[in-house]
Write a protein that holds these residues in place. Structure first.
Motif: not given
Lengths: 92, 87, 87, 92, 92, 87
Positions: E55-59
């Motif tokens: 996800s964007k947040n994970e990246s």
């Protein structure tokens, strides 16, 4: 296992053949050690060492745990082949 | 493995024996670590309580049986997988 | 590394290749272990449920992407650090 | 330690003697590393790094932790000898 | 890295040079492996494998995680030099 | 150890020195990993906060003192055990 190149062309040197056999042995041993740890985590009740014997439930759980671990092993292998080894190039 | 000639097999056998020694040591150290972690929680004294002693005995007995059973299943699965790979 | 002469670099290259093989195996084994630990919790059968299968697929896909991204950032940071050390 | 065969018959080769000494060193180092980890888990309050010094309680706990770890080590060794090494044969 | 003695006096033997290069490679590989594990623990939601993509947040979390890990690495190195290596002598 | 002759001891000494280097590296990497895991939990920025910096300093200081103390006790216990084994 064929993917380690064991049993390849006859021109392979003795050293390389032994090294490949050693790598295969290491792989199998490593998998066994992880299996012991992971199935202990999944199946053995750590807060209960009243008995030194495995309970019926624990034994059954262990048998299935090993079977499932092998199945995951195969699944992951198939998946990695599908995804290609693009990541391999990005490692240091 | 059957692709190694006799001399190579002898060499490999020596490697296997060294690894078995290390493996055994690893099992032993794992056993100590696991049973210590699971059984010892009282640090008001520097001697094991009798309760801790019993726990360590049962824990190590159970772990060896666990390891033995997993080893049997492992060999069965491994043999089945090798057969599939070879044909 | 640039201090090694050509023959030494060849020798070192062989070591690197052996290590890459081991590294790859390690990644693979880690992947299996992690996805097993995170996805498989039902031991009422000896076959993966379809839910577990999906989880294992997504888990391994995500882990490889994770590992790839961390590898890229790692190389950038490492390159930046090497430059600082060398001047 | 005698169980590693160190100091055995005089016909043992140099390589074997050095290998045995190396195995013993690895064993001791491994035990030390595990001791550091396990006693850290048991004795050091990880949510409290307000102080860089070991507290009185932590120090005392560490001393007892090391003593108890050695005692477990001996107990497990005795127990394994009693149980025999039947499991050894079942390993890959 | 200079602290491994790589690129030292010209009298160093080939074996020693290759060994130093190997030690450096092992160090870098080990750090990478720990980074992969630690940033997975910090950033990847393990109970949610609905998606195979990051996800964007994970990246974003991963990028910062790597940067911070390097910063901790430097801080710890500086701190160890300040504190001296007195502990080294006490190890088995 | 006293069973090794002089030449063997020299060879063994070289092995010991290599292992000490690796050991030191391992300690260092463990320290980084542990203090990162225990101190860093804010990923809204790519720089350590001042609170995280302080925590890392105290954590590494404490870990070294911890490791030193465990090392002392380890040697004492080890010496006591060796004496028992030898007589």
């Amino acid at each position: 296992m064929s993917f380690l190149g064991l049993g390849g062309a006859p021109t392979v040197t003795s050293d390389a053949k032994i090294q490949a056999a050693e790598a295969e042995l290491d792989l199998v041993t490593d998998m066994f050690n992880r299996l012991v740890d992971n199935c202990h985590n999944k199946c053995i009740n750590k807060s209960n060492y009243a008995e030194g014997d495995l309970s019926k439930n624990e034994s059954l759980c262990l048998d299935r745990c090993v079977a499932k671990y092998f199945e995951v092993n195969v699944k992951v292998g198939e998946n990695m082949q599908k995804m290609g080894q693009s990541f391999a190039a990005s490692r240091p | 493995m059957d692709q190694l000639n006799q001399r190579e097999q002898q060499q490999f056998q020596k490697i296997v024996e060294q690894k078995q020694m290390k493996d055994f040591m690893r099992l032993y150290s794992n056993l100590v670590e696991r049973c210590f972690a699971d059984c010892v929680n009282d640090f008001t004294s520097d001697k094991l309580t009798s309760r801790e002693q019993t726990c360590v005995l049962k824990c190590s007995e159970k772990f060896l049986k666990h390891s033995e059973r997993v080893g049997q299943r492992f060999q069965e699965q491994n043999a089945a997988m090798s057969q599939q790979l070879n044909r």
